[in-house]
Enzyme design. Structure first.
Site, PDB file in Angstrom:
ATOM      1  N   GLU A 169       1.794   5.291  12.613  1.00 37.28           N
ATOM      2  CA  GLU A 169       0.454   4.967  13.096  1.00 37.28           C
ATOM      3  C   GLU A 169       0.282   3.468  13.351  1.00 37.28           C
ATOM      4  OE1 GLU A 169      -2.016   6.727  14.001  1.00 37.28           O
ATOM      5  OE2 GLU A 169      -3.841   5.539  13.758  1.00 37.28           O
ATOM      6  N   ASP A 170       0.796   2.648  12.450  1.00 44.03           N
ATOM      7  CA  ASP A 170       0.448   1.220  12.473  1.00 44.03           C
ATOM      8  C   ASP A 170       1.576   0.275  12.874  1.00 44.03           C
ATOM      9  OD1 ASP A 170      -2.038   1.931  11.628  1.00 44.03           O
ATOM     10  OD2 ASP A 170      -1.630   1.568   9.514  1.00 44.03           O
ATOM     11  N   HIS A 177       0.815  -1.226   0.000  1.00 48.20           N
ATOM     12  CA  HIS A 177       0.000   0.000   0.000  1.00 48.20           C
ATOM     13  C   HIS A 177       0.850   1.278   0.000  1.00 48.20           C
ATOM     14  CE1 HIS A 177      -2.859   3.066   1.251  1.00 48.20           C
ATOM     15  NE2 HIS A 177      -2.255   3.174   2.408  1.00 48.20           N
ATOM     16  N   HIS A 203       4.110   6.685   5.295  1.00 49.04           N
ATOM     17  CA  HIS A 203       2.946   7.387   5.860  1.00 49.04           C
ATOM     18  C   HIS A 203       2.170   6.591   6.907  1.00 49.04           C
ATOM     19  CE1 HIS A 203       0.380   5.315   2.816  1.00 49.04           C
ATOM     20  NE2 HIS A 203      -0.568   5.491   3.716  1.00 49.04           N
ATOM     21  N   ASP A 263     -25.951  16.420 -23.335  1.00 43.92           N
ATOM     22  CA  ASP A 263     -24.507  16.549 -23.575  1.00 43.92           C
ATOM     23  C   ASP A 263     -23.728  15.511 -22.785  1.00 43.92           C
ATOM     24  OD1 ASP A 263     -25.499  17.903 -21.456  1.00 43.92           O
ATOM     25  OD2 ASP A 263     -24.290  19.699 -21.710  1.00 43.92           O
ATOM     26  N   ASP A 284      -3.200   8.431  -0.680  1.00 41.87           N
ATOM     27  CA  ASP A 284      -3.507   7.347   0.253  1.00 41.87           C
ATOM     28  C   ASP A 284      -4.971   6.946   0.098  1.00 41.87           C
ATOM     29  OD1 ASP A 284      -3.426   5.666   2.569  1.00 41.87           O
ATOM     30  OD2 ASP A 284      -4.107   7.337   3.815  1.00 41.87           O
TER      31      ASP A 284
END
Ligand code: MN
Length: 697
Positions: A76-77, A48, A72, A260, A139
């Site tokens: 956090e993870d 990812h 990124h 259109d 992301d």
């Protein structure tokens, strides 16, 4: 997935002197830190961030941004820390990664928690460096591309909704149209699967009938221009299903009436050629009046530049044409990102931080998440006009803005004291819509205060938020006074006298912070008599009827602007639902009749007193009346009732008005939650093959 050397090669291709060792280190770092973590697709998690970094290389972004994309999710993870990132990759990357991490934390909160305060943090984190937003958008785009792997439908829908409401508008706001379109399309597929299927099916059908018409038109345009000595590139494209759906909803038409469907892009060499080209096209084919837009002399706030027009081809087909230079084209598709491309070196274009500050101000003045969303949406969309103060200061406002918007744009205090204005030297009321170039002198008075009715014509998010805030605080004072009266009346019904101690206990029992808060809650009918009595003397409300035995509608609907205790009823002529603008007619013996502002009854009822009303916050579930014209063939009615069911709308009554060989006309009364719900139902109806026409009565 991009391999390590491929990623490095991509960066080196546009940034030959990029720090290769650092890129390699970042790639290895993210692979190591994410270790054996897996995505919903079953791929290793690190695929990812690597793909997100890949997206950033397509925009030719600087090396810090590429590395931020790779890292990124690590803080956090995984066990990675900001300190470690700073040590390994320097303070700039650490700051960017920290910004993205803050956004992720906010994202992980529930919708409720996320409300105003957190959106504020969200915007602040971005405003420090807009590259944080670029990484976040990439992301989100990658997460949307892989959304179908997520098993829980509820989770998919939540993510899609958030994308539609927050990320796609942000992408648009910074001019990243490619991202915006793809996000909207993927979210639309998730949120409105039936409409998505219908529209894509119809487009496929059109495509199969078309047999080279698009190419033929593109060639005709190209020949018309190159015949005059211009170097041009022309291509045609289908509008994407979401923008067709939006048009259907906005213009209240069905698929067959969207003429259109095709749009053509014309790329030319210079600004002057853009205008020459449009002149030639307008003399070759008939232009549709009112559709010509010049975004070159007045670019959109996000920097978008182009000429737009709509033409009638061969007396029948309408088509949209966009004319621009190659340079404009690049900036148009990637917007803000173009300014951080490797060659430009991170110059923030004018005005690209100002709008974030505007958004933060709106957040500060907004009351709840829903209102906030409405206010910010308005700040994000819309074309602009320019108006001046008498001293010549320039203010940009959305098209349709009025004097009151201008006053608030100049200063909040000026807005709240405004009573009128001189526009180009002439006295005009506050509701006057401004035109480009107007000179506006706001007339103020110390004794004036914002009126609820201003919401009828204020269009900027800032003005609307400020007006609501002012009206609310005035209202709160009045409501607390009403609440206190009601409280005394309720307390009077109890056998024993209610003193300070009992009141303080009741405040605590009901979970309020102060007596003031309790009184306001009673004044706004958030608490009923029963709850108040129970809180004062537990057990005392036994012989009152339970709330579920009360008439249904009066419980679901609350209306602001009425004196407490005044009876009201929703008018049967226009069937207003929460979200409609409403006005009350005071009728002796009946109470207040609530009408939608567009109702004809207001004209004939002009001799009754008008009452300025708005819907209470939690109002939901009024009855709306629709007129549907269905094709007269078996199964159409069943299909339509299926649409109501899919939209969770209860049919109260359905009546056939007329029927002939081709069509059957029905009037349907529906229980809808609010205007947005009703509008969505109408849009779904219009997307259906069974429906020729669907409108509110
Ligand atoms: Mn991520």
């Amino acid at each position: 997935m991009l391999r390590q050397y491929e990623l490095v090669e991509r960066v080196k291709a546009y940034a030959p002197d990029a720090d290769e060792a650092m890129l390699n280190r970042a790639y290895v770092y993210t692979v190591q830190k994410h270790g054996s973590q897996k995505r919903a697709s079953g791929d290793p998690y690190f695929s990812h961030p690597v793909e997100v970094a890949g997206l950033m290389t397509e925009l030719k972004l600087d090396v810090d941004t590429i590395i931020t994309a790779l890292l990124h999710d690590t803080v956090e993870d995984t066990l990675a820390t900001i300190e470690e990132v700073e040590r390994l990759f320097g303070p700039d990357v650490a700051r960017l990664v920290d910004g993205v991490t803050k956004l992720s934390k906010i994202e992980a909160m529930s919708e409720k928690e996320r409300a105003a305060e957190n959106l504020r943090k969200f915007l602040l984190a971005m405003s420090e460096d807009l590259r944080v937003l670029l990484v976040k958008l990439a992301d989100r785009l990658h997460n949307m591309r892989t959304l179908h792997y997520i098993k829980s439908e509820e989770k998919r829908r939540r993510i899609a909704k958030e994308t539609m409401e927050i990320y796609a508008p942000l992408a648009e706001r910074v001019g990243m149209y490619e991202y915006m379109r793809e996000m909207q399309l993927l979210a639309f597929e998730q949120l409105e699967p039936a409409a998505y299927a219908t529209i894509t099916g119809r487009l496929a059908q059109l495509r199969s009938q078309d047999s080279g018409q698009v190419d033929a038109i593109a060639l005709a345009i190209s020949q018309a221009l190159s015949g005059a000595g211009m170097q041009v590139k022309v291509w045609g494209r289908e509008k994407h299903p979401y923008s067709i759906w939006k048009k259907m909803a906005e213009r209240h038409v069905n698929f067959d009436q969207i003429t259109d469907i095709m749009a053509f892009r014309v790329l030319v060499g210079s600004d002057a050629d853009c205008y020459r080209a449009i002149g030639l096209l307008h003399t070759t084919w008939q232009a549709i009046p009112g559709r010509f837009k010049d975004y070159i002399s007045t670019p959109k706030v996000n920097g978008y530049k182009s000429l737009h027009t709509s033409l009638i081809y061969e007396n029948s087909m309408r088509m949209e044409v966009q004319i621009r230079t190659w340079d404009m084209h690049e900036t148009n598709e990637y917007g803000l990102a173009a300014h951080w491309s490797y060659k430009q070196g991170g110059v923030v274009p004018d005005g690209q931080v100002g709008w974030l500050r505007d958004l933060i101000e709106i957040v500060d003045a907004s009351h709840d998440a829903e209102e906030l969303l409405e206010n910010t949406k308005m700040a994000i969309y819309q074309d602009r006009i320019f108006a001046f103060t008498p001293k010549g200061a320039l203010f940009q406002l959305p098209k349709g803005a009025t004097t009151v918007d201008f006053a608030y744009a100049v200063h909040s205090d000026l807005g709240s004291m405004a009573v009128g204005a001189k526009i180009n030297g002439r006295h005009m009321p506050l509701r006057t819509t401004l035109a480009n170039g107007d000179v506006v002198e706001v007339i103020k008075s110390r004794n004036a205060s914002p009126q609820l009715s201003w919401l009828g014509f204020a269009v900027t998010g800032k003005a609307r938020a400020e007006i609501r805030r002012a009206v609310r605080s005035k209202e709160r004072g009045e409501l607390a006074a009403i609440g206190r009266k009601l409280f005394e009346e309720i307390a009077g019904r109890l056998p024993s006298k209610v003193g300070k101690k009992a009141t303080a206990d009741a405040v605590k029992r009901l979970g309020f912070k102060s007596e003031e808060e309790l009184m306001a809650a009673i004044g706004t009918a958030k608490l009923d008599d029963r709850q108040v009595m129970e809180a004062l003397v537990p057990g005392s409300a036994k012989n009152l009827p339970a709330p579920d035995q009360w008439p249904k509608q009066e419980r679901a609907i609350s209306i602001k602007g009425l004196t407490a205790g005044m009876a009201f009823q929703l008018a049967q002529c226009c069937h207003p639902v929460p979200g409609d603008r409403i006005v009350g007619l005071r009728k002796p013996g009946v109470g207040v009749e609530v009408h939608s502002i567009a109702c004809d009854a207001l004209i004939s009822g002009a001799d009754h007193d008008w009452v300025d009303l708005s819907w209470g916050e939690r109002s939901a579930g009024a009855i709306g009346r629709l007129r549907c014209v269905l094709y007269n063939r078996p199964g159409t009615l069943a299909e339509v009732t299926g649409i109501f069911a899919a939209n969770m709308a209860n049919i109260v009554q359905i009546q056939m008005i007329s029927r002939d060989d081709l069509f059957g006309t029905y009037e349907v009364d529906l229980e809808a939650r609010d205007l947005a719900h009703l509008t969505r139902i109408i849009s779904s109806l219009r997307a259906s093959d069974a429906v020729a026409q669907a409108d509110r009565l």
